[in-house]
Design a protein around this motif. Structure first.
Motif, PDB file in Angstrom:
ATOM      1  N   ALA A   1       0.838  -1.204   0.000  1.00  0.00           N
ATOM      2  CA  ALA A   1       0.000   0.000   0.000  1.00  0.00           C
ATOM      3  C   ALA A   1       0.877   1.261   0.000  1.00  0.00           C
ATOM      4  O   ALA A   1       0.559   2.240  -0.673  1.00  0.00           O
ATOM      5  CB  ALA A   1      -0.933  -0.003   1.202  1.00  0.00           C
TER       6      ALA A   1
ATOM      7  N   ALA B   1      -3.978   9.136  -6.234  1.00  0.00           N
ATOM      8  CA  ALA B   1      -5.402   9.225  -6.608  1.00  0.00           C
ATOM      9  C   ALA B   1      -5.958   7.838  -6.934  1.00  0.00           C
ATOM     10  O   ALA B   1      -7.067   7.483  -6.516  1.00  0.00           O
ATOM     11  CB  ALA B   1      -5.566  10.156  -7.806  1.00  0.00           C
ATOM     12  N   ILE B   2      -5.189   7.048  -7.661  1.00  0.00           N
ATOM     13  CA  ILE B   2      -5.663   5.716  -8.039  1.00  0.00           C
ATOM     14  C   ILE B   2      -5.649   4.781  -6.833  1.00  0.00           C
ATOM     15  O   ILE B   2      -6.517   3.915  -6.703  1.00  0.00           O
ATOM     16  CB  ILE B   2      -4.819   5.156  -9.203  1.00  0.00           C
ATOM     17  CG1 ILE B   2      -4.932   6.073 -10.417  1.00  0.00           C
ATOM     18  CG2 ILE B   2      -5.267   3.744  -9.573  1.00  0.00           C
ATOM     19  CD1 ILE B   2      -6.344   6.311 -10.926  1.00  0.00           C
ATOM     20  N   ALA B   3      -4.686   4.969  -5.940  1.00  0.00           N
ATOM     21  CA  ALA B   3      -4.671   4.148  -4.733  1.00  0.00           C
ATOM     22  C   ALA B   3      -5.986   4.309  -3.979  1.00  0.00           C
ATOM     23  O   ALA B   3      -6.576   3.339  -3.487  1.00  0.00           O
ATOM     24  CB  ALA B   3      -3.490   4.542  -3.841  1.00  0.00           C
ATOM     25  N   GLN B   4      -6.491   5.542  -3.937  1.00  0.00           N
ATOM     26  CA  GLN B   4      -7.777   5.779  -3.279  1.00  0.00           C
ATOM     27  C   GLN B   4      -8.907   5.068  -3.997  1.00  0.00           C
ATOM     28  O   GLN B   4      -9.820   4.534  -3.380  1.00  0.00           O
ATOM     29  CB  GLN B   4      -8.073   7.279  -3.263  1.00  0.00           C
ATOM     30  CG  GLN B   4      -7.209   8.030  -2.290  1.00  0.00           C
ATOM     31  CD  GLN B   4      -7.877   9.299  -1.848  1.00  0.00           C
ATOM     32  OE1 GLN B   4      -8.233  10.126  -2.674  1.00  0.00           O
ATOM     33  NE2 GLN B   4      -8.053   9.467  -0.568  1.00  0.00           N
ATOM     34  N   LEU B   5      -8.816   5.052  -5.332  1.00  0.00           N
ATOM     35  CA  LEU B   5      -9.843   4.366  -6.124  1.00  0.00           C
ATOM     36  C   LEU B   5      -9.844   2.865  -5.871  1.00  0.00           C
ATOM     37  O   LEU B   5     -10.814   2.183  -6.164  1.00  0.00           O
ATOM     38  CB  LEU B   5      -9.595   4.593  -7.612  1.00  0.00           C
ATOM     39  CG  LEU B   5     -10.182   5.822  -8.261  1.00  0.00           C
ATOM     40  CD1 LEU B   5      -9.970   5.762  -9.752  1.00  0.00           C
ATOM     41  CD2 LEU B   5     -11.675   5.932  -7.963  1.00  0.00           C
ATOM     42  N   MET B   6      -8.719   2.348  -5.363  1.00  0.00           N
ATOM     43  CA  MET B   6      -8.649   0.924  -5.071  1.00  0.00           C
ATOM     44  C   MET B   6      -8.949   0.658  -3.592  1.00  0.00           C
ATOM     45  O   MET B   6      -8.682  -0.411  -3.071  1.00  0.00           O
ATOM     46  CB  MET B   6      -7.261   0.375  -5.431  1.00  0.00           C
ATOM     47  CG  MET B   6      -6.988   0.427  -6.913  1.00  0.00           C
ATOM     48  SD  MET B   6      -8.228  -0.523  -7.847  1.00  0.00           S
ATOM     49  CE  MET B   6      -8.651   0.649  -9.128  1.00  0.00           C
ATOM     50  N   GLY B   7      -9.455   1.653  -2.919  1.00  0.00           N
ATOM     51  CA  GLY B   7      -9.903   1.448  -1.553  1.00  0.00           C
ATOM     52  C   GLY B   7      -8.875   1.772  -0.487  1.00  0.00           C
ATOM     53  O   GLY B   7      -9.099   1.532   0.687  1.00  0.00           O
ATOM     54  N   ILE B   8      -7.714   2.315  -0.898  1.00  0.00           N
ATOM     55  CA  ILE B   8      -6.692   2.653   0.100  1.00  0.00           C
ATOM     56  C   ILE B   8      -6.946   4.063   0.627  1.00  0.00           C
ATOM     57  O   ILE B   8      -7.073   5.001  -0.154  1.00  0.00           O
ATOM     58  CB  ILE B   8      -5.283   2.578  -0.529  1.00  0.00           C
ATOM     59  CG1 ILE B   8      -4.987   1.136  -0.937  1.00  0.00           C
ATOM     60  CG2 ILE B   8      -4.234   3.105   0.430  1.00  0.00           C
ATOM     61  CD1 ILE B   8      -3.696   0.977  -1.707  1.00  0.00           C
ATOM     62  N   GLU B   9      -7.042   4.201   1.936  1.00  0.00           N
ATOM     63  CA  GLU B   9      -7.231   5.514   2.550  1.00  0.00           C
ATOM     64  C   GLU B   9      -5.870   6.194   2.660  1.00  0.00           C
ATOM     65  O   GLU B   9      -5.091   5.903   3.561  1.00  0.00           O
ATOM     66  CB  GLU B   9      -7.849   5.368   3.946  1.00  0.00           C
ATOM     67  CG  GLU B   9      -9.356   5.416   3.990  1.00  0.00           C
ATOM     68  CD  GLU B   9      -9.940   6.800   3.666  1.00  0.00           C
ATOM     69  OE1 GLU B   9      -9.185   7.749   3.400  1.00  0.00           O
ATOM     70  OE2 GLU B   9     -11.175   6.907   3.685  1.00  0.00           O
ATOM     71  N   ASN B  10      -5.563   7.101   1.747  1.00  0.00           N
ATOM     72  CA  ASN B  10      -4.257   7.757   1.754  1.00  0.00           C
ATOM     73  C   ASN B  10      -3.937   8.414   3.089  1.00  0.00           C
ATOM     74  O   ASN B  10      -2.822   8.333   3.584  1.00  0.00           O
ATOM     75  CB  ASN B  10      -4.202   8.839   0.674  1.00  0.00           C
ATOM     76  CG  ASN B  10      -4.167   8.242  -0.708  1.00  0.00           C
ATOM     77  OD1 ASN B  10      -4.184   7.019  -0.840  1.00  0.00           O
ATOM     78  ND2 ASN B  10      -4.129   9.080  -1.710  1.00  0.00           N
TER      79      ASN B  10
ATOM     80  N   ALA C   1       2.132   1.591  -3.588  1.00  0.00           N
ATOM     81  CA  ALA C   1       1.054   1.970  -4.509  1.00  0.00           C
ATOM     82  C   ALA C   1       0.695   3.441  -4.317  1.00  0.00           C
ATOM     83  O   ALA C   1       0.525   4.193  -5.282  1.00  0.00           O
ATOM     84  CB  ALA C   1      -0.165   1.086  -4.286  1.00  0.00           C
TER      85      ALA C   1
END
Lengths: 232, 287
Positions: free
Chosen positions: B167, B176-185, B170
């Motif tokens: 994580a 931005a895409i990490a957030q789209l994959m469910g990762i809370e930045n 990524a």
């Protein structure tokens, strides 16, 4: 009740208004296509649904609940995942790591690493390569697989044909029915009208931020689509 | 024999610098944040250890059981409550952490005065292994080096073998895409800062056993950390260790030439590396 309802959605980039009251609905297990020329607002529509662009709560309802304005990670947890335009794979991660990232939330469902590699067999032998070492088509498969790994109830595909050879595009679109058959509703945003028509049950055509035409993909008149697409 | 001794001292000291640097490098890697307050946070950890030792009547190394989680928690809160809001551009994080640095120094000054303090570890500070009549190596520097290598190896494992590390990478690639994959930045960044400050806590205790510290000691430590990171090459943890060792060696040799010279020698080595190999010894970040 529809799985996804978009109600008079408006969207802005600063002072520029990109969407003027767009409404659409997607039923469970349905494949919906959104077509339109460049700048019609297709990507903006998808970005609003996943929370990358702010929307009022009631403008987007998923499974009966108002989800407009919720942040992207929470939207994914509820079951909407987007395949972003231009693939946007994680460059320093391997193919398998990219896929696993999508599964990190642990949403239950049919899609596992094994199933995704069965859907895209050419990825199996390349699973430990850097994602950037793959061809464009293979990268698109990783991007779709990564989104599937979160077991979405609604999969949004933003221009998955972009920059790919027609034969590769066909190869990728051939997998969509398998995805829909697993119970996932799919929205494909496309500039390739023929591909969009063939892959969908229902079609929306956007122009300059408004829905100009909608209807069952099979029943729509080609001339009417052309008129709505080009605005002639 | 004297020369061998100086070399060994330098290498062992380098482990400590590598620890300072690893914390800096970790958060720069994950969120492109250059933490100007890094050195001051090392000093905060040292003060924390100082008062934990007094309160609980334990030694500096035992105090780490309390200090490491506490400082890590401080890092998490600091990131969620402040630094996350500064991210996104190059300049705001620099300004905010610079301000933080000034604030930390002055708050420490108000509460703890300008007195020099030191953490006393007891007999182990003087213990050494005698190899030949004129070559003895301190036990503490060796422990310090082994701990540094172990921590850097551990960070390497976290980054490349765990879900959290995946994580981190990524999010670093494409937030931005990490957030789209469910990762809370916001959460991932805070965890990275917590991990960085956990490393800082260990480094802070070791440095405070080695030398005295006061509220204004931080910036100097920050420079050492920066020099080690840049010499090692951005983005590579083992490179950071090499950079730390090189800095330690330069300082140790410089001190041999003249007692007033160690820091200057370190800076000179740093500049030489920049001239000869501006990308650092083992760069990983390209372009």
């Amino acid at each position: 009740m529809a799985l996804l309802e978009v109600n008079s959605l408006t969207a802005f980039y600063g002072d520029f208004q990109a969407l003027y009251g767009v409404s659409m609905s997607v039923d469970a297990g349905q494949a919906v296509a959104v077509i339109g020329a460049n700048g019609a607002g297709k990507s903006t529509l998808l970005k609003s649904i996943v929370g990358m662009i702010r929307a009022a709560p009631d403008m987007i309802r998923f499974d009966g609940e108002a989800i407009g304005g919720i942040r992207p990670p929470k939207i994914v947890a509820r079951g909407i995942t987007m395949v972003p335009e231009g693939r946007r794979l994680f460059a320093s991660l391997t193919v398998e790591e990219n896929l696993s990232i999508g599964g990190q939330l642990g949403r239950p469902g049919p899609w596992t690493l094994r199933r995704v590699l069965e859907l895209f067999p050419m990825l199996a032998e390349r699973r430990s390569q850097r994602s950037t070492s793959l061809s464009g088509g293979q990268q698109q498969m990783v991007a779709i697989g990564r989104a599937l790994m979160s077991n979405p109830r609604l999969l949004l595909c933003d221009e998955i044909s972009l920059g790919l050879a027609p034969i590769v595009v066909r190869d990728i679109f051939q997998r969509l029915p398998t995805i829909v058959a697993e119970g996932t509703a799919v929205v494909v945003v496309e500039q390739d009208v023929m591909q969009a028509l063939a892959a969908s049950n229902y079609l929306y055509c956007l122009q300059e931020g408004r829905v100009l035409l909608k209807g069952a993909s099979r029943s729509l008149d080609r001339e009417a689509i052309k008129a709505a697409y080009f605005g002639v | 024999m004297e020369f061998v001794h100086v070399i060994i001292q330098g290498v062992l000291l380098g482990g400590l610098y590598a620890l300072f640097a690893a914390g800096l490098s970790l958060i720069f890697g994950v969120m492109r944040l250059v933490n100007i307050a890094h050195g001051d946070l090392i000093v905060v950890a040292a003060y924390f250890a100082y008062f934990t030792m007094q309160a609980l009547g334990v030694g500096p190394f035992t105090s780490l059981i309390v200090v490491v989680p506490a400082v890590a928690a401080l890092g998490y809160i600091l990131q969620r409550g402040l630094l996350n809001f500064a991210l996104g551009d190059d300049l705001p994080p620099l300004l905010v952490t610079f301000g933080l640095s000034v604030i930390i120094q002055n708050v420490l000054l108000i509460f703890f005065t300008h007195d020099n303090r030191k953490l006393y570890a007891g007999a182990i500070e003087m213990a050494s292994w005698k190899f030949t009549p004129d070559l003895a190596i301190g036990v503490l520097p060796v422990i310090q080096f082994v701990v540094a290598v172990a921590i850097i190896g551990g960070l390497q494992l976290v980054f490349y073998r765990t879900t959290l590390g995946r994580a981190f990478r990524a999010t670093s690639d494409d937030p931005a895409i990490a957030q789209l994959m469910g990762i809370e930045n916001r959460h991932i960044f805070a965890l990275a800062m917590a991990l960085s400050l956990a490393v800082v806590a260990v480094a802070g205790v070791f440095i405070a056993v080695r030398t005295t510290f006061n509220p204004f000691y931080g910036p100097q430590l920050l420079i050492f950390g920066f020099e080690a990171v840049i010499m090692g090459g951005l983005g590579s943890l083992w490179g950071t260790l090499a950079g730390g060792v090189l800095l330690g060696l330069a300082q140790s040799l410089g001190g041999q030439i003249n007692v007033g010279l160690p820091f200057t020698a370190g800076h000179v080595a740093f500049l030489l590396v920049l001239i000869v190999r501006p990308q650092g010894l083992f760069p990983k970040v390209t372009a």
